[in-house]
Design a protein around this motif. Structure first.
Motif, PDB file in Angstrom:
ATOM      1  N   LYS A 202       0.830  -1.204   0.000  1.00 14.93           N
ATOM      2  CA  LYS A 202       0.000   0.000   0.000  1.00 14.93           C
ATOM      3  C   LYS A 202       0.863   1.252   0.000  1.00 14.93           C
ATOM      4  N   ASP A 203       1.908   1.259   0.827  1.00 18.86           N
ATOM      5  CA  ASP A 203       2.806   2.405   0.906  1.00 18.86           C
ATOM      6  C   ASP A 203       3.534   2.650  -0.423  1.00 18.86           C
ATOM      7  N   ALA A 210      -2.425  -4.870  -2.367  1.00 19.51           N
ATOM      8  CA  ALA A 210      -2.601  -4.797  -0.915  1.00 19.51           C
ATOM      9  C   ALA A 210      -3.996  -5.259  -0.512  1.00 19.51           C
ATOM     10  N   GLU A 211      -5.009  -4.787  -1.244  1.00 18.43           N
ATOM     11  CA  GLU A 211      -6.388  -5.157  -0.929  1.00 18.43           C
ATOM     12  C   GLU A 211      -6.613  -6.658  -1.114  1.00 18.43           C
ATOM     13  N   ARG A 212      -5.963  -7.233  -2.108  1.00 18.79           N
ATOM     14  CA  ARG A 212      -6.097  -8.680  -2.323  1.00 18.79           C
ATOM     15  C   ARG A 212      -5.581  -9.462  -1.114  1.00 18.79           C
ATOM     16  N   ILE A 217      -6.520 -12.394   4.163  1.00 21.26           N
ATOM     17  CA  ILE A 217      -6.418 -12.480   5.620  1.00 21.26           C
ATOM     18  C   ILE A 217      -7.790 -12.690   6.236  1.00 21.26           C
ATOM     19  N   LEU A 218      -8.774 -11.910   5.777  1.00 21.50           N
ATOM     20  CA  LEU A 218     -10.115 -12.013   6.348  1.00 21.50           C
ATOM     21  C   LEU A 218     -10.800 -13.320   5.956  1.00 21.50           C
ATOM     22  N   LYS A 219     -10.545 -13.800   4.751  1.00 15.57           N
ATOM     23  CA  LYS A 219     -11.118 -15.083   4.334  1.00 15.57           C
ATOM     24  C   LYS A 219     -10.562 -16.220   5.187  1.00 15.57           C
ATOM     25  N   SER A 241      -9.972  -2.609   9.397  1.00 22.86           N
ATOM     26  CA  SER A 241      -9.899  -1.149   9.335  1.00 22.86           C
ATOM     27  C   SER A 241      -9.312  -0.678   8.009  1.00 22.86           C
ATOM     28  N   GLU A 242      -8.303  -1.380   7.527  1.00 21.14           N
ATOM     29  CA  GLU A 242      -7.677  -0.990   6.258  1.00 21.14           C
ATOM     30  C   GLU A 242      -8.643  -1.145   5.102  1.00 21.14           C
ATOM     31  N   LEU A 243      -9.396  -2.238   5.089  1.00 20.56           N
ATOM     32  CA  LEU A 243     -10.356  -2.435   3.999  1.00 20.56           C
ATOM     33  C   LEU A 243     -11.498  -1.442   4.079  1.00 20.56           C
ATOM     34  N   LYS A 244     -11.896  -1.118   5.303  1.00 20.61           N
ATOM     35  CA  LYS A 244     -12.968  -0.136   5.494  1.00 20.61           C
ATOM     36  C   LYS A 244     -12.549   1.226   4.940  1.00 20.61           C
TER      37      LYS A 244
END
Length: 247
Positions: A202-203, A210-212, A217-219, A241-244
């Motif tokens: 992301k940086d 990054a979103e992938r 991680i959430l899956k 929080s990052e995805l939000k």
């Protein structure tokens, strides 16, 4: 400490354990509504089977002890060190200081351990590197970890690998850090390495990549058991929080 206060502290600790580990909330009513018996029942039914020799059991017991007496292990290690200034007692005390973020004390003790037949011990070198990282002494961290690898080429430790990658980020060596995180993303147990890899992407402006990884991680957390979600709650929460923020 009066027995009543100890009893209340134990009840609170068990209630926190129920919530954090996702157990049936009826246990909360039992623990608080039937003082003594409820706590005993929870221990026998939920905790005792875990405590019988497993790593998870040891961690659960340590967390409970830390709620009741947060400095018990540190005090015991300090007492043992004062009685006998051995490498074993020194390294144990160093580890306790490290856990309490007392990095100066930890580094001094690991330096003390790294002598004689233990001068190239990989675990003591890794401990010193952790203390140096906590002190933000990033060039020294790299020097220590490079020495660890040179002296112990067969030493394999994913936590040390993660520390090396994190330190490269702090040194501004982004390309090298990226290569390390590519490997860690596939081999590190738990979501921390993947989260840090995604943040690095992301940086660097690689938002889709990054979103992938955040999604992965959430899956993984969604299909994992409740103990996994409780253990890695911090990193899962950061990922959400990052995805939000990207929506």
């Amino acid at each position: 400490m009066p027995f009543f206060i100890i009893s209340i502290a134990i009840q609170i600790a068990l209630v926190v354990h129920v919530i954090k580990t996702g157990r049936n909330t009826m246990w909360i009513w039992a623990i608080m509504g039937i003082p003594g018996l409820g706590a005993a029942a929870y221990f026998l039914v939920e905790l005792l089977p875990i405590l019988l020799g497993t790593r998870a059991g040891w961690q659960a017991r340590k967390k409970l002890n830390n709620v009741i007496n947060p400095n018990k292990d540190l005090n015991q290690a300090s007492n043992d060190f004062e009685v006998a200034d051995t490498v074993q007692n020194s390294s144990r005390l160093a580890a306790e200081h490290l856990e309490k973020d007392q990095f100066e004390e930890a580094r001094a003790l690991y330096d003390k351990c790294l002598s004689g037949i233990h001068e190239d011990d990989p675990y003591f070198l890794f401990g010193r590197a952790q203390a140096e990282f906590g002190l933000e002494q990033y060039p020294q961290v790299r020097q220590t970890l490079d020495e660890l690898i040179r002296l112990n080429p067969d030493f394999k430790n994913v936590d040390a690998h993660l520390l090396y990658a994190k330190n490269l980020v702090e040194l501004g060596e982004t390309d090298l850090a990226m290569k390390e995180f590519v490997v860690l993303n596939e081999t590190f147990l738990g979501p921390e390495a993947s989260y840090r890899y995604a943040m690095l992407l992301k940086d660097q402006g690689k938002t889709e990549d990054a979103e992938r990884i955040f999604d992965e991680i959430l899956k993984a957390a969604k299909v994992a058991d409740k103990h996994y979600r409780a253990r890695y709650k911090h990193w899962i929460s950061l990922t959400k929080s990052e995805l939000k923020d990207t929506l």
